[in-house]
Design a protein around this motif. Sequence first.
Motif, mmCIF file in Angstrom:
data_model
loop_
_atom_site.group_PDB
_atom_site.id
_atom_site.type_symbol
_atom_site.label_atom_id
_atom_site.label_comp_id
_atom_site.label_asym_id
_atom_site.label_seq_id
_atom_site.Cartn_x
_atom_site.Cartn_y
_atom_site.Cartn_z
ATOM 1 N N PHE A 71 0.836 -1.211 0.000
ATOM 2 C CA PHE A 71 0.000 0.000 0.000
ATOM 3 C C PHE A 71 0.869 1.259 0.000
ATOM 4 O O PHE A 71 0.636 2.185 -0.786
ATOM 5 N N PHE A 72 1.873 1.276 0.861
ATOM 6 C CA PHE A 72 2.764 2.438 0.913
ATOM 7 C C PHE A 72 3.489 2.609 -0.432
ATOM 8 O O PHE A 72 3.697 3.726 -0.888
ATOM 9 N N VAL A 121 1.073 4.214 -2.878
ATOM 10 C CA VAL A 121 0.876 5.638 -2.564
ATOM 11 C C VAL A 121 2.100 6.450 -3.010
ATOM 12 O O VAL A 121 1.967 7.473 -3.695
ATOM 13 N N GLU A 166 -14.653 6.818 3.364
ATOM 14 C CA GLU A 166 -13.374 7.257 2.791
ATOM 15 C C GLU A 166 -13.437 8.656 2.190
ATOM 16 O O GLU A 166 -12.400 9.312 2.033
ATOM 17 N N ALA A 222 -1.929 10.282 -3.452
ATOM 18 C CA ALA A 222 -2.178 9.350 -2.340
ATOM 19 C C ALA A 222 -3.555 8.701 -2.475
ATOM 20 O O ALA A 222 -3.740 7.527 -2.145
ATOM 21 N N ALA A 233 -4.592 4.594 -2.731
ATOM 22 C CA ALA A 233 -5.626 3.926 -1.918
ATOM 23 C C ALA A 233 -6.604 3.176 -2.810
ATOM 24 O O ALA A 233 -7.060 2.075 -2.463
ATOM 25 N N MET A 254 -5.109 -0.062 -3.913
ATOM 26 C CA MET A 254 -5.110 -1.012 -2.795
ATOM 27 C C MET A 254 -6.498 -1.632 -2.627
ATOM 28 O O MET A 254 -6.623 -2.810 -2.277
ATOM 29 N N LYS A 255 -7.513 -0.817 -2.865
ATOM 30 C CA LYS A 255 -8.888 -1.345 -2.759
ATOM 31 C C LYS A 255 -9.117 -2.458 -3.790
ATOM 32 O O LYS A 255 -9.751 -3.472 -3.494
#
Lengths: 414, 220
Positions: free
Chosen positions: A174-175, A178, A360, A378, A382, A385-386
């Motif tokens: 995830f990081f 981003v 969110e 960013a 996200a 990642m979803k």
Amino acid sequence: MPQTGPRLAVRLAPFAMLVVLLASAHPVQAQGTAAPDTVLADTTAATGSDVAPAAPRPPSKLTVKDASNDAGRALELQWVRSPDDLPGQSLVTQYRLERASAPSGPWTVVDSASAGSESRADQSVTRDTDYFYRVTAVGPGGITPALSVTGPVRATSQWINQTRWSVLILMVLFFGFVLFFISQAQAGKVPFVRRIPGIDAIEEAIGRATEMGRPVLYVPGILDIDEIQTVAGLVILESVARLTAKYETPIVVPVTYPIPFTIAEEMVKSGYLHAGRPEGYDPNSVRFVSPEQFAYTAAVGGIMLRDRPAAHIFMGAFYAESLLLAETGFQTGAIQVAGTANVHQLPFFVVACDYTLIGEELYAASAYLSKEPKLVGALKGADLMKITILILVLLGCILETANIHVLTNLLQTQ
Amino acid sequence: MKRELPLMITAAVGLFMILSFFVPHHVVSVPADFLQSSAIIIVAFGYVLGGANVLKLNAEAIYRRNPGWIYKLILVVALISTVVLGLFDGCNRKGAFLEEGSSSKWIYDQFYSPMSATMFSMLAFYIASAAFRAFRIRTVEAGLLAVAALIVMLGRVPVGSLATSWLPGWLQLPTMQEWIMEIPQNAAKRAILIGAALGVMATGLRVILGIERSYLSGED
């Protein structure tokens, strides 16, 4: 041939002894003076008081091991129950766990477990210290001495929590997403962000308040700064303050906790500074009220009814007060925009407010309002990642349906 | 440097706290616990600032005789007397403010608790008025919401069970309400929660990396 007197006495002797024994065991019956039902009751009572229950047999196979994935704060004890510890019986009432620093004692009772238990964690240990343990069974008949002593055993720190590998991998992923999209945005590839009507409505609400010559009320939730929704609410406050500064409309920000209060002051000040109107900042616009939920609600309700703000903006974490605030605001006729990630409060805001940011969207609001490429990047991370989580959920459903538990086991954490 | 130093401290502490989630060893967990528990000291200083703000705002309003100044006077008197009595209680009872028989406990029982309960009980009336608006059928979606709400409300009370007991199992209200709560409601709720959790992580990362820095004010 007729039997002689002595031989008959020898034959009758056992019967005579039996009669004597019975008479001594049942004295009332022997007396023959009580009614039959009384006799039974008294007999039972006599048996209960005279024959004390035996102490339960002891538990066995006590094993003690260091609790895994911790900082050496606990030892886990496991034993096999006493053979007398059976459901529906009360021969065992509890197990008593005793600890000593030497096998010979002295022993200290550190914990107890109810009948039927087979394990317990001792969380009162000192790291890297040797301990000995024993477990005893306690019942109405007394305490049974422990069968054996287990030890030495010591609690130690572990460097890695073995159950959190999956979280670490997903977090790094995830990081990575981003940071990648942030770098892309910085290079000029700003991702598309869909329109969020709730956030667009904030400017509309402030515009309306300006037209009516009334203030804007901003509520950044009711929790402290350790709640990330409060952080999100305070970040949005900066953009809202920038707009109120631009339109020269007063803003009122009642705050629950002291740390968010000082940050809210900074946010409003920053908004006025970025709007090029630092002189327009009113030091009284941010007000510390109370950390108490309903005291705060009463104060904010009072502001709504007395000052009559034309726009109410609720952004952050809310609980039971959400409807009290939103309904009071509805009754004053103000335009209301709310945003929260507290799922149980969302229906109340949806009913009583004009626009609601769901989950969110609250966290996306600051990026949406500021249009800062790094913040928008960013958001894209996200989103990716979803999609990853969605794929994992679908894969998990398929595998579980096929009775394959690899993925589920891999993702389980402690 | 005025901005860089706080950003560096934020990044270092933030990354350290993330590390403590994965590394239980006492070299990491003990300082992490200390950092968390020491936050209370900062909060204590914050309360002084907050209290000063309350006094300043209300004293000004009382001095200028603003509308409702009498209520502000009551607030200031209540605030000061609670603090003073709390200090006495703290000294006499070694910090046990809400012990039975203390004046702080009396204030809590006689004033705070009933007033708080009154506010909370008002929620029932607000729910009724909000529900009235929520269940007005104007669109197809609103109609679906109203029907689902009716099934759930009736399915959770004995009369719902009684009224539909003669129907096949899957048509009985308790079964239907359970399905609504377990399947569509749960799915929607989890979707919101997953999105919100990622939002939390993204916001946290932005703060740690110093991308989100508006809390440091605009002064350079």
